[in-house]
Design an enzyme around this catalytic site. Structure first.
Site, PDB file in Angstrom:
ATOM      1  N   VAL F  78       1.329  -0.913   0.030  1.00 42.34           N
ATOM      2  CA  VAL F  78       0.173   0.003  -0.048  1.00 42.34           C
ATOM      3  C   VAL F  78       0.748   1.214  -0.147  1.00 42.34           C
ATOM      4  O   VAL F  78       1.558   1.381   1.007  1.00 42.34           O
ATOM      5  CB  VAL F  78      -0.999  -0.192   1.438  1.00 42.34           C
ATOM      6  CG1 VAL F  78      -1.655   0.982   1.135  1.00 42.34           C
ATOM      7  CG2 VAL F  78      -1.538  -1.392   1.239  1.00 42.34           C
ATOM      8  N   CYS F  79       0.705   1.955  -0.972  1.00 37.81           N
ATOM      9  CA  CYS F  79       1.986   3.230  -1.097  1.00 37.81           C
ATOM     10  C   CYS F  79       1.613   4.003   0.215  1.00 37.81           C
ATOM     11  O   CYS F  79       0.294   4.903   0.504  1.00 37.81           O
ATOM     12  CB  CYS F  79       1.018   4.106  -1.923  1.00 37.81           C
ATOM     13  SG  CYS F  79       2.213   6.103  -2.145  1.00 37.81           S
ATOM     14  N   VAL F  80       2.402   4.444   1.058  1.00 33.13           N
ATOM     15  CA  VAL F  80       2.148   4.876   2.413  1.00 33.13           C
ATOM     16  C   VAL F  80       1.805   6.637   1.888  1.00 33.13           C
ATOM     17  O   VAL F  80       0.684   6.954   3.178  1.00 33.13           O
ATOM     18  CB  VAL F  80       3.818   4.753   3.662  1.00 33.13           C
ATOM     19  CG1 VAL F  80       4.829   5.696   2.843  1.00 33.13           C
ATOM     20  CG2 VAL F  80       3.220   5.524   4.344  1.00 33.13           C
ATOM     21  N   GLY F  83      -2.225   6.353   0.812  1.00 31.93           N
ATOM     22  CA  GLY F  83      -2.741   6.111   2.769  1.00 31.93           C
ATOM     23  C   GLY F  83      -2.741   6.968   3.477  1.00 31.93           C
ATOM     24  O   GLY F  83      -3.960   7.212   4.292  1.00 31.93           O
TER      25      GLY F  83
END
Lengths: 96, 131, 128, 128, 96, 131
Positions: F78-80, F83
């Site tokens: 998940v792209c931080v 996110g």
């Protein structure tokens, strides 16, 4: 008298066509967000069905670098002008 | 003085629509009207997340909505059916559905679509902002 | 914002195609993020602006009305990351009544046949 | 799913305009939800199918491949909620090569001038 | 040889035009989700630039009630056929 | 046997794209290929929410992705940056940003966009699903 709010680029041709089907002779169209691109003279045909009863939101024009690229037939309004349009039109519908 | 209701369909940080709605709400109150109700539907429910942590130099959308409530009494109504699917729930819904924690707190309220219909019937103006 | 792995793979060619205008959605920003990260990661990155994505290059853009950042600061960083060739669709440019003078960076306009060739010679392509 | 308030306001006319096709997005489902709830809430609800929204009415729709529900079960409930007049854009129908026989429910095709009149006589309009 | 994946209705004319600009003579187009509507004979012009090298996803056709409305020039493939297209084409790009 | 990576941009329950991606991933493994990485970007990060509570008769998307990890070792990245803005964060990011609780747990992992580039370079096929 209805205010139509449109936020899609003029390349979303189906949306512009659907608005034009529902646009009455007393209605007004306000271009916001990416619909600002339709206010350029080069976008031409997209606004033809609306008989000059079209405004565009200044703040969104400026952010996109379009402030000096507005067709003279389109009126530029700021956020207070946007609000004023919703005051004078009893109903506002948004197309997306 | 007119009563305004907004219907917001757009997720935060993906489309301009949430920012457009917040900006419009600010203009409503600055001009002496009443910003009565904001109804969050579709992906718009993500605006109510108590967990969002945007960079400091970007608008914090949930805080923007809360400010409207605190300063102007704006109702912040989140569609419960749209919210549950998407992980937006309050303490009681989290416990009812066995979810580990909640993501939505007052002044946001989970409500049904009936409240959207009610907002439309009881406001002078209803404006939709969509992605 | 730009994270660089220690183990840099052999450089490959990545083409990022940008089709959405600035401000209205986050597509453009996220495509440019990928391009900058890939370049920092040691890849050779090319950018193709197509359709409304061409508006990303329009001169005179500013921050949004609530202070939201535009994408023009990202474009100013491209050269620093050795992303120096910007292709645009010639047809897209014409349809929008724009010329190279209207754009903030030098571009190479491409006819459709050259665009096909461009996609074919890049082993990796991402469209935003 | 349908919540009904105790205090029913005086019935008003609500037009719900449906512009998006089934399955690909949730717009159609959510527009129909609003229409059904408003009807349960005692309002007089009309539906206008425009553009790709006309595909909502196409016969023979099914659940999606992962079992996701379509919108045709919602349409079957309309009559139960006294939503009995379904308007469609005549132009939208023609452009899609469809006739009334292709649709699962009886519809009233409208020319553009009649669509404008329809919107004007409904005090409330929501577009999905 | 590239596989182009398209999920928008043919009324999203700008997307179809952008795909056509990037579509090579060995490329293939797969219509999924709302792009299934482009596979009908009535959608005609939308698929013209792709010279018959077009497939459409059966599962998405069936859900939309379109299974019997596919133009004969368009090949119907199921999910395994979709996977097979990604096996035979080294690259796959998605247009949205 | 090919290594597949998927890039998912679409929020769950608003567009078909998340379902299309899950269905494609199932087909990949059913045909003996390796479903190596799924990268959640843009609104796609909402697929990783541990809080979603869809109706029982709808697909539970987060559980679908977890099943792929458990049965086939698929990485769920998940792209931080995407996110954090949207309220998708794990225990350590929640504590770092002073957010009341977290919404993301293993097997989902927060990572940078560099991992997307890496997935593209090290997979045989990268397929994007967008709204």
């Amino acid at each position: 008298m209805m205010l139509h709010l449109l936020n899609r680029s003029p390349r979303s041709t189906a949306t512009y066509q659907d608005v034009s089907e529902a646009f009455g002779s007393d209605d007004h169209l306000l271009l916001i967000e990416d619909a600002c691109y339709a206010a350029q003279p080069s976008a031409g045909a997209a606004l033809e069905p609306f008989g000059g009863r079209v405004s565009v939101l200044q703040e969104d024009l400026v952010a996109r670098g379009l402030a000096k690229r507005v067709d003279p037939s389109v009126e530029v309004v700021d956020m207070n002008g946007f609000l004023a349009l919703t005051e004078t039109h009893e109903r506002c519908v948004s197309w997306f | 003085m007119l009563n305004y209701a907004l219907l917001l369909h757009a997720a935060p940080y993906s489309h301009q629509a949430a920012l457009s709605a917040l900006r419009f709400a600010d203009t409503v109150v600055a001009n002496g009207h009443r910003m009565k109700t904001i109804f969050f539907y579709h992906d718009g429910v993500h605006n109510a997340s108590a967990l969002m942590a945007p960079p400091q130099d970007e608008v914090h959308l949930a805080d923007g909505w809360k400010r409207l409530h605190q300063e102007h009494g704006t109702e912040l109504l989140v569609c419960v059916a749209a919210g549950l699917r998407r992980g937006l729930l309050d303490v009681s819904e989290a416990s009812r559905h066995g979810v580990m924690s909640h993501s939505l707190e007052a002044p946001f309220e989970l409500t049904g679509v009936g409240q959207l219909v009610d907002a439309m019937l009881t406001s002078d103006r209803m404006i939709t902002f969509a992605p | 914002m730009i994270d660089v792995s220690d183990s840099r793979p052999v450089p490959q060619d990545l083409l990022v195609v940008l089709r959405h205008p600035p401000h209205g959605t986050h597509w453009l920003r996220e495509g440019l993020d990928v391009a900058l990260v890939a370049a920092a990661f040691g890849q050779r990155v090319g950018l193709l602006f197509q359709g409304d994505g061409i508006y990303a290059l329009l001169k005179g853009q500013q921050a949004g009305p609530l202070g939201q950042k535009g994408t023009h600061p990202q474009l100013a960083m491209l050269e620093m990351y050795d992303i120096d060739t910007l292709w645009v669709s010639a047809r897209g440019l014409n349809e929008r009544g724009l010329s190279a003078d209207d754009l903030m960076l030098p571009v190479v306009p491409l006819e459709a046949s050259a665009m096909v060739e461009l996609l074919q010679r890049h082993p990796h392509t991402l469209i935003f």
